[in-house]
Design a protein around this motif. Structure first.
Motif, short mmCIF file in Angstrom:
data_model
loop_
_atom_site.label_atom_id
_atom_site.label_comp_id
_atom_site.label_asym_id
_atom_site.label_seq_id
_atom_site.Cartn_x
_atom_site.Cartn_y
_atom_site.Cartn_z
N LEU A 244 18.67 35.51 38.04
CA LEU A 244 17.85 36.74 37.67
C LEU A 244 18.12 37.07 36.00
O LEU A 244 16.90 37.44 35.44
CB LEU A 244 18.59 37.93 38.18
N GLU A 245 19.13 36.48 35.53
CA GLU A 245 19.05 36.86 34.06
C GLU A 245 18.21 36.17 33.27
O GLU A 245 17.78 36.79 32.27
CB GLU A 245 20.57 36.38 33.45
N PRO A 246 17.90 34.92 33.33
CA PRO A 246 16.95 34.29 32.49
C PRO A 246 15.53 34.89 32.59
O PRO A 246 14.96 35.12 31.57
CB PRO A 246 16.85 32.84 32.97
N LEU A 247 15.05 35.40 33.64
CA LEU A 247 13.94 36.13 33.75
C LEU A 247 13.67 37.51 33.20
O LEU A 247 12.86 37.83 32.11
CB LEU A 247 13.42 36.63 35.21
N LEU A 248 14.98 38.33 33.06
CA LEU A 248 15.04 39.52 32.36
C LEU A 248 15.11 39.49 30.91
O LEU A 248 14.77 40.05 30.35
CB LEU A 248 15.93 40.33 32.93
N GLU A 249 15.96 38.31 30.63
CA GLU A 249 16.23 38.18 29.15
C GLU A 249 14.76 37.67 28.43
O GLU A 249 14.52 38.28 27.33
CB GLU A 249 17.22 37.00 28.99
N ARG A 250 13.99 36.89 29.06
CA ARG A 250 12.61 36.56 28.54
C ARG A 250 12.01 37.97 28.40
O ARG A 250 11.24 38.04 27.34
CB ARG A 250 12.17 35.38 29.34
N ILE A 251 11.83 38.67 29.39
CA ILE A 251 11.14 39.83 29.34
C ILE A 251 11.53 40.85 28.09
O ILE A 251 11.05 41.27 27.57
CB ILE A 251 11.07 40.38 30.70
N GLY A 252 12.94 40.99 28.14
CA GLY A 252 13.47 41.85 27.32
C GLY A 252 13.34 41.35 25.90
O GLY A 252 12.98 42.00 25.00
N GLU A 253 13.06 39.85 25.74
CA GLU A 253 12.68 39.44 24.18
C GLU A 253 11.36 39.67 23.98
O GLU A 253 10.79 39.98 22.88
CB GLU A 253 12.61 37.80 24.20
N ASN A 254 10.40 39.62 24.90
CA ASN A 254 8.99 39.82 24.68
C ASN A 254 8.33 40.52 26.00
O ASN A 254 8.24 39.87 27.15
CB ASN A 254 8.12 38.64 24.33
N GLU A 255 7.92 41.68 26.02
CA GLU A 255 7.32 42.47 27.24
C GLU A 255 6.05 41.81 27.79
O GLU A 255 5.96 42.10 28.92
CB GLU A 255 7.11 43.92 26.91
N THR A 256 5.39 40.96 27.02
CA THR A 256 4.12 40.48 27.57
C THR A 256 4.40 38.99 28.14
O THR A 256 3.63 38.29 28.67
CB THR A 256 3.24 40.12 26.42
N ALA A 257 5.68 38.82 28.44
CA ALA A 257 6.03 37.31 29.23
C ALA A 257 5.96 37.68 30.62
O ALA A 257 6.63 38.76 31.07
CB ALA A 257 7.43 36.76 28.61
N VAL A 258 5.26 36.97 31.28
CA VAL A 258 5.36 36.97 32.79
C VAL A 258 6.00 35.77 33.13
O VAL A 258 5.64 34.72 33.06
CB VAL A 258 3.84 37.12 33.54
N VAL A 259 7.11 35.88 33.90
CA VAL A 259 8.41 34.88 34.10
C VAL A 259 8.44 34.30 35.38
O VAL A 259 8.73 35.13 36.49
CB VAL A 259 9.47 34.93 33.23
N CYS A 260 8.31 33.18 35.89
CA CYS A 260 8.55 32.73 37.28
C CYS A 260 9.67 31.95 37.34
O CYS A 260 10.15 31.12 36.23
CB CYS A 260 7.38 31.72 37.76
N PRO A 261 10.46 31.94 38.40
CA PRO A 261 11.67 31.07 38.59
C PRO A 261 11.04 29.67 38.92
O PRO A 261 9.97 29.36 39.04
CB PRO A 261 12.51 31.63 39.58
N VAL A 262 11.89 28.76 38.81
CA VAL A 262 11.60 27.29 39.67
C VAL A 262 11.68 27.67 41.07
O VAL A 262 12.60 28.06 41.56
CB VAL A 262 12.45 26.29 39.07
N ILE A 263 10.67 27.31 41.72
CA ILE A 263 10.57 27.36 43.26
C ILE A 263 10.98 26.11 43.91
O ILE A 263 10.47 25.26 43.93
CB ILE A 263 9.16 27.83 43.68
N ASP A 264 12.24 26.12 44.47
CA ASP A 264 12.95 25.17 45.21
C ASP A 264 12.31 25.16 46.42
O ASP A 264 12.12 26.17 46.99
CB ASP A 264 14.34 25.21 45.11
#
Ligand SMILES: *[C@@H]1O[C@H](CO)[C@@H](O)[C@H](O)[C@H]1NC(C)=O
Length: 385
Positions: free
Chosen positions: A240-260
């Protein structure tokens, strides 16, 4: 004269003796004092070390999930994401076949696997060693829509989110039942959910399809970020942290996890440990995977920087609630599932945002043997409208 001389030498001798005493005393005193000051230094260092440990403990506390997984049981089927194989008699085999026929997933096996199983964390070491300032990250509401999902895969998804998401970041899980007709998804599920903190169950009053079900769930969300997941997922620690950190940096980033991939038959968790693939599409608007292009490789500064992707695979992503509203959310006219992933991807790129895949965020997904349920009006709608 002789007596005087003797007296003199006596006085000299006494002086020398006293002198020697004094020197000895000073040496001893000095060494003692330097020892004690050393001891004092040791004390302060100890205290400093202790303070350091205390702050480390605090950092650890902030990454603590709401619920802690029970200790791993290496003898339990599927523990650590390994393939599970059961010794079955013919009657049991028949039940297993039936469950596969019904769900396109080996639910008979899923029912034998712990709802709290651990998944081996084989992410890149940079991901594992990265630390986060949890107080600075935005919070999230996890939205999970489902339709006639099997109980064990649904509950494993919920427990997995509760047990891998830092409690300070997870505001809630919103389950949206899209008008399922399976009996166990009624009061039995509601009762189970009521014993869990921060999980709420919303039900639609008619079949809405994945898109509208998700949007209904999103209207209840109180977190800063909406995280959409499918109903048969398992999250890897630190997802969860990487997704939220990226959106915290830039609100216009839509971030997907790697889907295993979680195997639909053995529940083996295949972690994609190398460079993730990015999303594309063909001219029938079918989603496809592609290798990361050279240009994008050059743009990134490290292996754990997010990777820009033209499209997203489907149901797993995080988006700022504000930006999602700015985008106009999903196309509300979409039926059942399929296509909404591309539609939203195009919106992101056309509205000044970026769509990214974060190599440190891993979520496993059971890809069913075949499409799990029919979309009877699917093509008819396309042709008529
Ligand atoms: C956020 O990302 C967009 C798209 O890449 C960019 O145009 C914008 O400048 C970024 N905003 C900030 C605050 O970095």
């Amino acid at each position: 004269m002789r007596i005087r001389l003797r007296k003199c030498s006596l006085i000299v001798k006494t002086f020398i003796l006293v002198g020697l005493f004094m020197i000895t005393y000073m040496v001893v005193e000095l060494s003692v004092s330097s020892f004690s000051s050393l001891e004092k230094e040791d004390h302060t260092r100890n205290r400093w070390e202790r303070d350091l440990h205390a702050t480390e403990e605090k950092v650890e506390d902030l990454s603590r999930p709401l619920y802690i997984k029970p200790p791993p049981n290496p003898n339990a089927p599927g523990e650590w994401g390994k393939a599970a194989h059961l010794q079955l008699n013919s009657a049991e085999k028949k039940m297993q076949e039936e469950s596969i026929e019904k769900y396109a997933i080996n639910i008979y096996l899923s029912d034998q696997i712990s709802l709290h199983r651990h998944i081996q964390d084989n992410r890149m070491y940079e991901c594992k060693s990265k630390t986060y300032n949890h107080r600075k990250l935005p919070t999230t509401s996890v939205v999970i829509a489902f339709y006639n999902e099997a109980m064990s895969t649904l509950l494993r998804t919920i427990h997995s989110v509760l047990e891998t998401s830092p409690a300070v970041l997870l505001r809630e899980i919103i389950l949206v039942d899209d008008f399922s007709d399976k009996v166990f998804l009624k009061s039995q599920l509601a009762n189970y959910i009521s014993s869990l903190e921060r999980v709420r169950l919303v039900r639609t009053t008619k079949r809405e399809g994945l898109v509208r079900a998700r949007l209904i769930g999103a209207t209840y969300a109180i977190g800063d970020v909406l995280t959409f997941l499918d109903c048969h997922c398992e999250c890897v620690n630190g997802w969860l942290e990487p997704l939220l950190e990226r959106i915290g940096e830039n609100e216009t980033a839509v971030v997907c996890p790697v889907i295993d991939t979680i195997d639909w038959n053995s529940f083996e968790f295949y972690m994609q440990t190398g460079e993730p693939m990015i999303g594309g599409f063909d001219w029938r608007l079918t989603f496809q995977w592609h290798a990361v292009p050279e240009q994008e490789r050059q743009r990134r500064r490290s292996r754990i920087d997010p990777i820009r992707s033209p499209t997203m695979a489907g149901g797993l992503f995080a988006v700022s609630k504000k930006y999602f509203e700015y985008l106009g959310t999903y196309d509300m006219g979409m039926e059942v599932w399929g296509g909404e992933n591309l539609e939203l991807s195009f919106r992101v790129w056309q509205c000044g945002g970026t769509l990214e895949i974060h190599p440190c965020s891993h979520v496993g997904h059971v890809f069913p043997k075949k499409a799990p349920y029919a979309r009877p009006n699917f093509l008819q709608k396309c042709i008529n409208e």
